[in-house]
Design an enzyme around this catalytic site. Structure first.
Site, PDB file in Angstrom:
ATOM      1  N   CYS A  91       0.856  -1.198   0.000  1.00  0.00           N
ATOM      2  CA  CYS A  91       0.000   0.000   0.000  1.00  0.00           C
ATOM      3  C   CYS A  91       0.887   1.241   0.000  1.00  0.00           C
ATOM      4  CB  CYS A  91      -0.876  -0.030   1.248  1.00  0.00           C
ATOM      5  SG  CYS A  91      -1.951   1.406   1.393  1.00  0.00           S
ATOM      6  N   HIS A 133      -8.722  -4.025  -2.273  1.00  0.00           N
ATOM      7  CA  HIS A 133      -7.829  -3.229  -1.420  1.00  0.00           C
ATOM      8  C   HIS A 133      -8.308  -1.773  -1.348  1.00  0.00           C
ATOM      9  CE1 HIS A 133      -3.600  -2.115  -0.024  1.00  0.00           C
ATOM     10  NE2 HIS A 133      -4.123  -0.957  -0.348  1.00  0.00           N
ATOM     11  N   GLU A 134      -8.643  -1.201  -2.512  1.00  0.00           N
ATOM     12  CA  GLU A 134      -9.067   0.207  -2.544  1.00  0.00           C
ATOM     13  C   GLU A 134     -10.429   0.395  -1.889  1.00  0.00           C
ATOM     14  OE1 GLU A 134      -6.814   2.338  -3.092  1.00  0.00           O
ATOM     15  OE2 GLU A 134      -5.465   0.814  -3.874  1.00  0.00           O
ATOM     16  N   HIS A 137     -10.099   0.749   1.756  1.00  0.00           N
ATOM     17  CA  HIS A 137      -9.666   2.091   2.183  1.00  0.00           C
ATOM     18  C   HIS A 137     -10.866   3.002   2.436  1.00  0.00           C
ATOM     19  CE1 HIS A 137      -5.343   2.329   2.115  1.00  0.00           C
ATOM     20  NE2 HIS A 137      -5.246   1.811   0.908  1.00  0.00           N
TER      21      HIS A 137
HETATM   22 NI    NI Z   1      -3.599   1.019  -0.087  1.00  0.00          NI
END
Ligand code: NI
Length: 151
Positions: A91, A133-134, A137
Protein backbone atom coordinates in the site's frame (compact mmCIF):
# COMPACT_ATOMS: atom_id res chain seq x y z
CA UNK A 1 -3.48 17.94 -12.72
CA UNK A 2 -1.21 17.70 -9.75
CA UNK A 3 0.65 15.28 -7.59
CA UNK A 4 -0.81 15.29 -4.12
CA UNK A 5 0.77 14.23 -0.87
CA UNK A 6 0.00 10.64 0.12
CA UNK A 7 -0.71 10.33 3.82
CA UNK A 8 1.05 7.54 5.68
CA UNK A 9 0.53 4.96 8.37
CA UNK A 10 1.00 5.21 11.31
CA UNK A 11 1.33 9.01 11.58
CA UNK A 12 -1.87 9.71 9.66
CA UNK A 13 -3.77 6.68 10.91
CA UNK A 14 -6.60 8.79 12.31
CA UNK A 15 -7.53 9.95 8.80
CA UNK A 16 -6.85 6.57 7.16
CA UNK A 17 -9.32 4.97 9.59
CA UNK A 18 -12.20 7.25 8.66
CA UNK A 19 -15.14 6.05 6.58
CA UNK A 20 -15.37 8.06 3.36
CA UNK A 21 -18.61 9.71 2.29
CA UNK A 22 -20.55 8.93 -0.89
CA UNK A 23 -20.12 11.26 -3.85
CA UNK A 24 -23.35 13.04 -4.77
CA UNK A 25 -22.02 15.87 -6.94
CA UNK A 26 -20.34 15.00 -10.25
CA UNK A 27 -18.57 18.22 -11.10
CA UNK A 28 -15.19 19.62 -12.17
CA UNK A 29 -13.81 19.18 -8.67
CA UNK A 30 -14.47 15.46 -8.90
CA UNK A 31 -12.72 15.32 -12.29
CA UNK A 32 -9.72 17.18 -10.81
CA UNK A 33 -9.62 14.74 -7.91
CA UNK A 34 -9.68 11.75 -10.31
CA UNK A 35 -6.90 13.26 -12.44
CA UNK A 36 -4.80 14.04 -9.38
CA UNK A 37 -5.30 10.53 -8.01
CA UNK A 38 -4.14 9.12 -11.35
CA UNK A 39 -1.04 11.34 -11.48
CA UNK A 40 -0.21 10.70 -7.84
CA UNK A 41 -0.62 6.94 -8.22
CA UNK A 42 1.62 6.85 -11.30
CA UNK A 43 4.21 9.10 -9.70
CA UNK A 44 4.36 6.79 -6.67
CA UNK A 45 4.36 3.70 -8.93
CA UNK A 46 1.31 2.23 -7.25
CA UNK A 47 -1.43 -0.06 -8.58
CA UNK A 48 -4.22 1.86 -6.91
CA UNK A 49 -5.04 4.91 -4.84
CA UNK A 50 -8.06 6.06 -2.85
CA UNK A 51 -9.11 9.63 -2.18
CA UNK A 52 -8.69 9.16 1.58
CA UNK A 53 -4.97 8.56 0.94
CA UNK A 54 -4.66 12.15 -0.23
CA UNK A 55 -6.82 13.32 2.66
CA UNK A 56 -10.13 13.58 0.79
CA UNK A 57 -12.90 11.60 2.50
CA UNK A 58 -14.89 10.75 -0.61
CA UNK A 59 -15.73 7.28 -1.96
CA UNK A 60 -13.43 7.60 -4.96
CA UNK A 61 -10.53 5.41 -6.04
CA UNK A 62 -8.41 4.59 -9.07
CA UNK A 63 -6.73 1.34 -10.07
CA UNK A 64 -4.07 0.64 -12.67
CA UNK A 65 -2.56 -2.79 -12.85
CA UNK A 66 -0.63 -2.08 -16.01
CA UNK A 67 -3.27 -2.92 -18.60
CA UNK A 68 -5.76 -0.11 -18.18
CA UNK A 69 -6.78 2.76 -15.96
CA UNK A 70 -9.94 2.28 -13.91
CA UNK A 71 -11.95 4.84 -11.97
CA UNK A 72 -14.51 4.04 -9.31
CA UNK A 73 -16.95 6.36 -7.63
CA UNK A 74 -19.12 4.93 -4.84
CA UNK A 75 -17.96 1.35 -5.57
CA UNK A 76 -19.73 -1.60 -3.96
CA UNK A 77 -18.58 -5.19 -4.32
CA UNK A 78 -21.85 -7.01 -4.90
CA UNK A 79 -20.48 -10.49 -5.50
CA UNK A 80 -17.16 -12.20 -4.97
CA UNK A 81 -15.79 -15.67 -5.48
CA UNK A 82 -12.62 -17.69 -5.77
CA UNK A 83 -9.29 -17.20 -4.12
CA UNK A 84 -6.57 -14.98 -5.54
CA UNK A 85 -3.25 -16.53 -6.43
CA UNK A 86 -1.41 -13.23 -6.06
CA UNK A 87 -0.23 -13.27 -2.49
CA UNK A 88 1.89 -10.23 -1.82
CA UNK A 89 0.12 -6.99 -1.21
CA UNK A 90 1.37 -3.52 -0.42
CA UNK A 91 0.00 0.00 0.00
CA UNK A 92 1.31 3.46 -0.88
CA UNK A 93 0.30 4.61 2.61
CA UNK A 94 2.31 1.82 4.26
CA UNK A 95 5.71 1.96 2.54
CA UNK A 96 8.01 -1.05 2.35
CA UNK A 97 5.53 -3.52 3.83
CA UNK A 98 4.47 -6.50 1.74
CA UNK A 99 2.24 -9.16 3.20
CA UNK A 100 0.09 -12.07 2.16
CA UNK A 101 -3.60 -11.18 2.02
CA UNK A 102 -6.27 -13.57 0.85
CA UNK A 103 -8.63 -11.87 -1.58
CA UNK A 104 -11.30 -13.12 -3.98
CA UNK A 105 -10.21 -13.85 -7.55
CA UNK A 106 -13.40 -12.51 -9.11
CA UNK A 107 -15.55 -9.59 -8.05
CA UNK A 108 -18.66 -7.94 -9.45
CA UNK A 109 -18.54 -4.24 -8.71
CA UNK A 110 -21.33 -1.68 -8.91
CA UNK A 111 -20.00 1.86 -9.20
CA UNK A 112 -20.45 5.19 -10.90
CA UNK A 113 -18.23 6.75 -13.51
CA UNK A 114 -17.02 10.38 -13.45
CA UNK A 115 -20.26 11.51 -15.09
CA UNK A 116 -22.46 9.78 -12.52
CA UNK A 117 -23.52 6.92 -14.79
CA UNK A 118 -24.22 3.66 -12.94
CA UNK A 119 -22.04 0.78 -14.04
CA UNK A 120 -21.50 -2.85 -13.13
CA UNK A 121 -18.46 -4.84 -14.19
CA UNK A 122 -16.66 -8.06 -13.36
CA UNK A 123 -12.96 -8.00 -12.55
CA UNK A 124 -10.57 -10.88 -12.07
CA UNK A 125 -7.08 -11.58 -10.77
CA UNK A 126 -4.84 -8.64 -10.02
CA UNK A 127 -7.56 -6.11 -10.82
CA UNK A 128 -9.98 -7.83 -8.41
CA UNK A 129 -7.34 -7.81 -5.69
CA UNK A 130 -6.53 -4.14 -6.24
CA UNK A 131 -10.21 -3.12 -6.24
CA UNK A 132 -10.83 -4.99 -2.95
CA UNK A 133 -7.83 -3.23 -1.42
CA UNK A 134 -9.07 0.21 -2.54
CA UNK A 135 -12.68 -0.43 -1.46
CA UNK A 136 -11.35 -1.33 1.99
CA UNK A 137 -9.67 2.09 2.18
CA UNK A 138 -13.06 3.76 1.71
CA UNK A 139 -14.21 2.02 4.90
CA UNK A 140 -11.05 2.79 6.86
CA UNK A 141 -9.68 -0.75 6.54
CA UNK A 142 -5.97 -1.26 5.85
CA UNK A 143 -4.49 -4.40 4.28
CA UNK A 144 -2.40 -5.03 7.39
CA UNK A 145 -5.72 -5.65 9.20
CA UNK A 146 -6.32 -8.60 6.90
CA UNK A 147 -2.94 -10.28 7.32
CA UNK A 148 -3.55 -13.66 8.89
CA UNK A 149 -0.53 -14.07 11.09
CA UNK A 150 0.28 -10.60 12.30
CA UNK A 151 3.84 -10.19 13.34
NI1 NI B 1 -3.60 1.02 -0.09
Amino acid sequence: MAIRNIIKYPEDEETLRKVSKPVTVFDDRLVSLLEDLKDTMHHAKGAGLSAVQVGVLKRVCVVNTGKRHLEFINPVIVKQCGKNKIKEEGCLSIPNVWEEVIRPNKVDVKFQDRFGNCCQETFIGYEAKAICHECDHLDGILFIDRVKNKK
